[in-house]
Structure formats: C-alpha cells, structure tokens
Design a protein around this motif. Structure first.
Motif, PDB file in Angstrom:
ATOM      1  N   SER A 172      -8.556   0.689  -3.812  1.00  0.00           N
ATOM      2  CA  SER A 172      -8.903   2.554  -2.456  1.00  0.00           C
ATOM      3  C   SER A 172     -10.291   1.641  -1.114  1.00  0.00           C
ATOM      4  O   SER A 172     -10.451   1.593  -1.550  1.00  0.00           O
ATOM      5  N   CYS A 173      -8.551   1.717   0.182  1.00  0.00           N
ATOM      6  CA  CYS A 173      -9.296   2.375   1.131  1.00  0.00           C
ATOM      7  C   CYS A 173      -9.484   2.837   1.759  1.00  0.00           C
ATOM      8  O   CYS A 173      -8.317   3.953   2.502  1.00  0.00           O
ATOM      9  N   SER A 174      -9.786   3.962   2.577  1.00  0.00           N
ATOM     10  CA  SER A 174     -10.464   4.885   2.723  1.00  0.00           C
ATOM     11  C   SER A 174     -11.134   5.140   4.335  1.00  0.00           C
ATOM     12  O   SER A 174     -11.223   4.218   4.987  1.00  0.00           O
ATOM     13  N   PHE A 175     -10.274   5.585   5.460  1.00  0.00           N
ATOM     14  CA  PHE A 175     -10.182   5.083   6.544  1.00  0.00           C
ATOM     15  C   PHE A 175     -10.420   7.139   7.617  1.00  0.00           C
ATOM     16  O   PHE A 175      -9.511   7.758   7.008  1.00  0.00           O
ATOM     17  N   ASP A 176     -11.056   6.904   8.942  1.00  0.00           N
ATOM     18  CA  ASP A 176     -11.005   7.796   8.817  1.00  0.00           C
ATOM     19  C   ASP A 176     -10.505   8.513   9.875  1.00  0.00           C
ATOM     20  O   ASP A 176     -10.084  10.169  10.253  1.00  0.00           O
ATOM     21  N   ASP A 177     -10.289   7.817  10.762  1.00  0.00           N
ATOM     22  CA  ASP A 177     -10.111   8.490  12.025  1.00  0.00           C
ATOM     23  C   ASP A 177      -8.140   7.896  12.278  1.00  0.00           C
ATOM     24  O   ASP A 177      -8.160   6.336  11.285  1.00  0.00           O
ATOM     25  N   GLY A 178      -7.733   8.274  12.505  1.00  0.00           N
ATOM     26  CA  GLY A 178      -6.281   8.383  12.835  1.00  0.00           C
ATOM     27  C   GLY A 178      -5.932   9.081  14.208  1.00  0.00           C
ATOM     28  O   GLY A 178      -6.389  10.189  15.090  1.00  0.00           O
ATOM     29  N   PRO A 179      -4.421   9.015  15.241  1.00  0.00           N
ATOM     30  CA  PRO A 179      -3.345   7.726  14.323  1.00  0.00           C
ATOM     31  C   PRO A 179      -4.368   5.834  15.057  1.00  0.00           C
ATOM     32  O   PRO A 179      -4.422   6.454  15.628  1.00  0.00           O
ATOM     33  N   GLY A 217      -9.004   9.762   6.811  1.00  0.00           N
ATOM     34  CA  GLY A 217      -9.933  10.847   6.279  1.00  0.00           C
ATOM     35  C   GLY A 217     -10.195  10.510   5.054  1.00  0.00           C
ATOM     36  O   GLY A 217      -9.790  11.195   4.174  1.00  0.00           O
ATOM     37  N   GLY A 218      -8.485   9.997   4.738  1.00  0.00           N
ATOM     38  CA  GLY A 218      -7.584   9.482   3.331  1.00  0.00           C
ATOM     39  C   GLY A 218      -8.033   8.618   2.779  1.00  0.00           C
ATOM     40  O   GLY A 218      -8.235   7.735   3.416  1.00  0.00           O
ATOM     41  N   SER A 219      -7.171   7.926   1.304  1.00  0.00           N
ATOM     42  CA  SER A 219      -7.373   7.512   1.224  1.00  0.00           C
ATOM     43  C   SER A 219      -5.935   6.408   0.875  1.00  0.00           C
ATOM     44  O   SER A 219      -4.950   7.154   0.318  1.00  0.00           O
ATOM     45  N   ALA A 220      -6.416   4.939   1.371  1.00  0.00           N
ATOM     46  CA  ALA A 220      -4.791   4.165   0.515  1.00  0.00           C
ATOM     47  C   ALA A 220      -4.506   3.162  -0.693  1.00  0.00           C
ATOM     48  O   ALA A 220      -6.047   2.914  -0.879  1.00  0.00           O
ATOM     49  N   ASN A 279       0.965  -1.431   0.320  1.00  0.00           N
ATOM     50  CA  ASN A 279       0.285   0.264   0.488  1.00  0.00           C
ATOM     51  C   ASN A 279       1.169   1.487  -0.281  1.00  0.00           C
ATOM     52  O   ASN A 279       1.849   1.095   0.569  1.00  0.00           O
ATOM     53  N   ASP A 280       0.550   2.639  -0.293  1.00  0.00           N
ATOM     54  CA  ASP A 280       1.136   3.830  -0.710  1.00  0.00           C
ATOM     55  C   ASP A 280       1.256   4.862   0.952  1.00  0.00           C
ATOM     56  O   ASP A 280       1.460   5.681   1.031  1.00  0.00           O
ATOM     57  N   GLY A 281       0.680   3.271   2.329  1.00  0.00           N
ATOM     58  CA  GLY A 281       0.495   4.838   3.190  1.00  0.00           C
ATOM     59  C   GLY A 281       2.389   4.969   3.534  1.00  0.00           C
ATOM     60  O   GLY A 281       3.120   4.374   3.129  1.00  0.00           O
ATOM     61  N   PRO A 282       1.789   6.279   4.975  1.00  0.00           N
ATOM     62  CA  PRO A 282       1.245   6.458   6.300  1.00  0.00           C
ATOM     63  C   PRO A 282       0.419   7.136   4.987  1.00  0.00           C
ATOM     64  O   PRO A 282       1.027   8.303   3.726  1.00  0.00           O
ATOM     65  N   ILE A 283      -1.025   7.141   5.510  1.00  0.00           N
ATOM     66  CA  ILE A 283      -2.009   8.579   5.402  1.00  0.00           C
ATOM     67  C   ILE A 283      -2.631   9.120   6.425  1.00  0.00           C
ATOM     68  O   ILE A 283      -2.377   9.045   6.994  1.00  0.00           O
ATOM     69  N   ASN A 284      -3.460   9.917   6.122  1.00  0.00           N
ATOM     70  CA  ASN A 284      -3.448  10.846   6.959  1.00  0.00           C
ATOM     71  C   ASN A 284      -5.218  10.628   6.780  1.00  0.00           C
ATOM     72  O   ASN A 284      -6.136  10.282   6.198  1.00  0.00           O
TER      73      ASN A 284
END
Length: 715
Positions: free
Chosen positions: A69-76, A21-24, A14-19
């Motif tokens: 593409s996989c989206s993630f709302d909350d981090g860390p 609210g963004g998509s990997a 995958n192309d992470g890390p991502i912010n």
C-alpha cells in the motif's frame, strides 16, 4: 553444460486513481518462471512507493507478499511506483506503475453572529475547516465572501484572502443571505451560505432646549444632527413631534425639526421631542426649562474725567423692565464707588436715588464704579462705569528774607498743597540763584514741607535782586509751580587791618607796614589797595592789585619825626566798596654820623680798610635812644625800595675787640658805633650799609624801620 537462470516475470498494477491523503494498492499478478524449482521455492517482492531505486533489493531481504500500500498526501498529482519480482537465485525483473492522485476540496461550516442592528456589522465566519491533504492545510486556506449573496463563480485561491471571517453591514432591517467559499491551494473549494437577521434601529438626534429663558421669551426646541445607522431610513427622511409642556401634549409628527413654545410667566417647564423613521422606530427626549424673572436694565455712566479730590457724579438713565408691575413699583439702586462687590445688595436695603457721588483722593487713576438696578422681585442688573481721575499738580509756597548782604546765610522754608491726599512729593529744584550757595536742605516727602539755607556770594553796588526758588513734583511726576522769593543782596566793603612798628625819619630810613583784608563777597576780585601817609600818597608805595583775599605790605620814608604820625590802607572791591584801616605811630630820627654822612662815600672803600660806622637815634620827642643794640649788615647793591639789583651779604666783621660781630655798641655820647672791617670788595658798583635799630641777639634783622647808606665804589 552451463544452465543460466531466467528471471521471473509478472504483471504490476494499482487500484488508482485515488483521493489525496488516501492509499493506492500496488499488486503483482500472474507471476511466472521457466524453472519449476524457482516457482516451487516461491517468489519474493520489493517495492519503491516513491520511485526509489531498488538496486539493493535481495531475495532474502524481500517479502513474499506480492502487494503493498502506497499513501500520497497531495493531489492532483501522479506518482511512479517501482517494484521487483525475485527468484531464489536472485534473478529479478523490475516494473513500474503510475498512481494518479486526485485533489479533494476542503470543507468547513459557515455561520454569523446575528441578529445585528441595521447599520452594524455582522461577522461572517468559517469554522471547523478540514482537508485530507496536510500539504493543503499547511499551505493555508483562502476565503471568498459575497455579503449580498451574489455569485462567487469568478473567485480563485490566488484572488481571495486568508481571513476566515469578514464583516458584512446591512443598511436596513431584514434577512440577508451571505455566500462564502473556502479554497485550498489547488483551487479546490466548497461553497456555503448563512442567513443574517438585521433588526431596525430607532433614529437619534441632538435635543436642543435651553436650560432657562426669561419670562416673555419663547422656548426654542429643536432636534438636530439626526442619525440613523440605516442609510435607507436616512434617505427616506425623518418626522418630528414636540410637547411644549403646557398641558396640550404632543403635536402631530411633521417634517419640521423645530418648535417655538411661548411663555407667559416664570416657573419650570418639562418639554419633550420625538424623532421617527420610516419603519416607525422613534426616540423621545425630555428637558426641563426654567423660566426666569427678567432683571431691569439701564444705562450707567459718569460725568468724568474729574480732578483728584473732586466728586464724580455716577448716574442710571434709560431704565427699562419688561414687567410693567416692576416698573410701577419703582427701581432701587446700589453703588460701590470702590468697585467692590454688591453681592449683598437687596431691593429693600437699597435706595431710590438714580445718582450718587464718588470722590477719589489721587490721580491720574481710573476707578471702576459698580452699580445695580434692582426690581421688586430682587432681579437686578449690575453695571460698571470707569471714572478717570486727573492728577492735579501740587502748589508750592516759598517764604524767607527778601534782603541780604553778601556772605549772609539766610533761611528759607516752603510748604506744598495738593488735593491728591495720597500723593507724596520730591524736590525738583532748590536754587539760590547764580549768586548763592545752597546748604542745609531738609524735606518731608509726605507733607511736601521743606527748608534750605542760601549763602549769598556777592552783592552788587547798587544792589540787585537774586531769585531764590523751589519747585517740587508729586508722586505722579506732575511738577508744581516754581515759587520765588526775590532777595536784594547788598555789597559789603572789605574789612582791613593795617599796622606798623615805630619808625625813624630820614632820607634813608624805611618804615615797613603790613596788613590784610577779608571780604564776604566771593566774587569781589579784583581788590585794589592804596595808602596814605600823613594824609598824602607816596609814589614809592603805589596801589596794589589782588586776585584773592590775604595780606599786603609796603614801606614809607618819613621826612620828619613826630609822635602822632598817621598812615592808612584802603581796599576797594570790584563793586567799589571800600574798607579803610588807619594806624598812628611814633617816628623818631635816625642819622649816620661822620665819617659816613648822608652823602655817598666814594673812592674810599677798600679791602682791609676799617670803615667807622656811627649812627644817632632819637625818639619822636627828640630824646636820645640809648638802650638799643642795633644790627648791622653790608650788602652789595643799593638796598632802596627799587628792586634793581640782587643783594648779597658781605662779611661785617669788626676790627675792634669791643664790638660784637654784627651789632653796634653805644659810643658813650648817645650814639652807636661799629668798626667795620672791609673785605670781599671786588667790583665797582653800589654797596649798602643797613642798620636795624631794634635788633637783638636772637633776631639780628627784625622787621621794622631800617637805616641805609649807599656807598658807590668807582675804582
């Protein structure tokens, strides 16, 4: 020979890390399969962004695209993504890859509502808040502030508040930097600053100036309770200046907050005052003060207490006025004895006398007297003084007869005088003494005049005075004197009546007497009656005592006949008053003739025997009385004046047909005869034959003289 299928292989990344609210981008690379046929047919791919199981994935149901593409709302946070590569025969290889998601701090704008006045709160507020994480937005932001612009380095999400605004107050004018931070739940923050402009505010105070002062008095001015929203200005202190309105203007600013402005005349003054802070901010106050004329003063008093109906002297003394001109012109005075209003009193319309007199008609009472002392300018002072008025007891005067006899009714009247003209009266007592009975009382409560009658019950011998008296009281409960008339009450002798029918003389002839007496003396008991016959007392008619007025009776045996025989009855009361009634009567003779004589007949009275009874009656001149029908009775006992036995009638039947039962008949020789049939003689003892000379058929035993003959039976 069986050839087994070999699953394809590839690399998953995958192309992470991502912010947040963004998509990997998750991608398969380097796919490989030992079967050219599988490779030529092409591979298919299945992905599980949330790490979901792919057990149901098939070649036919999967995509030929090797990435997703996989989206993630909350981090860390870190998230495992599952993926499969599948060949046409359903062979597959499953891989995982971990995507790292970074937290992103929230953003916002920080501003304020300035400029504001010193001491007033400025509102510091965040606006336009934003965060790419809906989880952070949903959890809510926290905020930290530094009104003094200091560091917020120690602030945290947990230690901060949820309000997007805060008040900041600045104690002095100037420009102030305020810091603020916005936090998300993961501790991410953005810090902002805003600059607040604070204006100076002039101080205020309470301006104290009288509405008016009297001429000659100073006008006192002050500025109290100073206030400045700036504590810095307050700590530095204030300065004050005043204008007395006398044309000289303001004095210099100084630390004293009071001023005294002298006055020399009445009129109107405009007075001013200022308060100033260290920054030169000042507030001015203005007031109008009236300078009044000064009224004169004095002492106002009276010479009370006074009696009702008598004047009280009300006086002004110790007069004073700060104006010598008013004093020289002289004061005038007005009075209200009834305490009424003196509102209409003027200098011109009032008198120059410092005293007056007030008279009040009733006491006890208290009266407010009003008085004014007035100067030439119409200035006045009004006073009151309380006059106490004493009640004066009324005086009563009783008049009426001073002599009376017992039983008399005498009339008495009285008058009342009282200096209290409003008093009314009531009777306290009216008395005829213990010797009199009061009646016919009349009274006028308005005038106090009245009257009553006294009936005197008893007179003494010698006469003694009885006190007739009256006392009244006024409507204030003050008792008058007791006015007395001493009445000498004389005894009155009893009034006697006395009578008797004609009588007969003889040893067994009894003449009855009856009488009665009255006496106006209610307390004259006991009364004693006594008798005289032909001037002499009769032992057989002794005196009699009576506890009450009424009738009496007695009998007497005359020993000789006569046409002017006398008898009298006297009644004496307890006071030795004697009343006498005489009577004159005619007395004839009456005698039994043989065989009955005036001696007892013994041993000859038997049952079934005939007893000839014969009597002779003559009048007071000795002439025979022949026109009577004497009655006859036979009784047991000796019917003498001594009550020593009981009388029982025995039958008096006659054995002669010529006789009428119970009545004697003329015998033709001037006598009367009755042949008595004797019966019912049972015992030894006394029996009496009684003759009633004046009997009639309708009254066989009348009251009057009787002839009696006692017979003693011995065997």
């Amino acid at each position: 020979m069986t050839v087994k299928n070999v699953p394809p292989t590839a690399d998953l990344a995958n192309d992470g890390p991502i912010n947040e609210g963004g998509s990997a981008m998750v991608t398969f690379s380097n796919p490989s399969d030992p079967s050219n046929a599988d490779t030529a047919a092409g591979f298919r791919y299945a992905f599980g962004c949330g790490g979901a199981a792919l057990g149901g994935a098939t070649y036919a149901g999967s995509s030929a695209i090797d990435h997703t593409s996989c989206s993630f709302d909350d981090g860390p946070s870190s998230h495992t993504v599952k993926a499969r590569i599948l060949d046409k025969d359903g062979g597959f290889t499953e891989y995982t890859t971990d995507v790292t998601v970074k937290n992103v701090p929230p953003t916002a704008d920080l501003g304020n509502n300035g400029p504001v006045n010193e001491g007033s709160a400025a509102t510091i507020a965040f606006s336009n808040q934003a965060d790419p994480s809906t989880a952070d937005t949903t959890a809510g932001f926290h905020y930290a502030y530094a009104c003094d612009g200091g560091s917020l380095s120690g602030t945290t999400y947990a230690g901060s508040g949820t309000s997007a605004s805060t008040p900041c107050t600045f104690n002095d004018n100037g420009s102030y930097t305020v810091r603020g931070r916005i936090f998300d739940k993961d501790g991410g923050y953005t810090e902002r600053t805003t600059s607040v402009t604070v204006n100076n505010v002039a101080p205020t105070a309470t301006y104290n100036a009288p509405a008016s002062v009297n001429e000659g008095s100073a006008i006192g001015l002050s500025l109290t309770a100073p206030f400045d929203p700036s504590s810095v200005d307050t700590a530095a202190g204030f300065t004050y200046a005043f204008d007395c309105g006398d044309g000289s203007g303001y004095g210099a600013f100084a630390s004293s907050n009071t001023a005294s402005c002298p006055t020399t005349d009445n009129g109107s003054r405009t007075v001013k005052g200022k308060i100033k802070d260290k920054d030169g901010g000042a507030t001015e106050y203005t007031a109008t003060v009236t300078v009044n004329n000064v009224a004169p003063t004095a002492t106002f008093s009276n010479n009370g207490p006074v009696d009702e109906g008598s004047p009280a002297t009300v006086s002004f003394t110790s007069q004073s006025d700060p104006s010598s001109a008013d004093t020289s012109a002289g004061f005038h005075y007005a009075y209200a004895c009834d305490g009424g209003s003196l509102a209409g009193a003027t200098y011109v319309g009032s008198g120059t006398t410092a005293t007056t007199q007030c008279t009040y008609p009733n006491g006890p009472s208290d009266h407010v007297v009003r008085g004014r002392i007035i100067d030439k300018d119409g200035g006045f002072t009004e006073y009151t003084t309380n006059v106490h008025v004493n009640n004066v007891a009324p005086t009563v005067t009783l008049t009426g007869p001073t002599t009376a006899t017992e039983g008399d009714l005498k009339h008495y009247s009285f008058t009342t005088s009282d200096p209290g003209t409003l008093d009314t009266f009531t009777v306290v007592s009216e008395a005829c003494s213990g010797n009199g009975t009061l009646s016919g009382a009349a009274f006028n409560s308005t005038t106090g005049a009245g009257s009553f009658d006294c009936t005197f019950k008893d007179g003494l011998n010698p006469a003694v005075a009885s006190a007739v008296s009256v006392q009244v009281k006024d409507s204030d409960n003050a008792n008058s004197n007791t006015s007395t008339v001493n009445v000498v009450v004389s005894n009155v002798a009893p009034t006697v009546t006395f009578s008797a029918p004609g009588g007969f003389a003889g040893p067994l002839a009894f003449t009855p007497f009856s009488g009665s007496f009255t006496d106006p003396g209610a307390n004259d008991a006991t009364w004693v009656t006594s008798f005289l016959f032909d001037g002499a007392a009769d032992p057989l008619a002794p005196p009699q005592n009576f506890a009450a007025r009424g009738s009496f009776s007695t009998t007497h045996q005359f020993t000789s006949a006569g046409c002017n025989k006398t008898a009298s009855a006297s009644v004496k009361d307890k006071d030795n008053g004697v009343g006498t009634a005489p009577v004159t009567l005619s007395v004839g003779t009456g005698a039994f003739l043989p065989p009955m004589t005036n001696q007892p007949v013994t041993d000859k009275l038997r049952n079934s025997q005939t007893l000839p009874v014969k009597v002779k009656l003559t009048d007071c001149t000795g002439a025979l009385i022949t026109n009577l029908t004497p009655g006859i009775r036979l009784v047991t006992g000796d019917a003498t004046s001594a009550s020593d036995d009981s009388l029982v009638d025995i039958s008096v039947n006659s054995t002669s047909a010529a006789d009428t039962t119970g009545f004697m008949r003329p015998a033709g020789d001037g006598t009367y005869i009755y042949n008595l049939a004797v019966s019912n003689i049972q015992n030894k003892g006394d029996y009496t034959v009684i003759i009633y000379p004046y009997a009639t058929q309708s009254n066989p035993t009348p009251v009057g003289t009787t002839l009696r003959h006692v017979i003693t039976v011995t065997k």
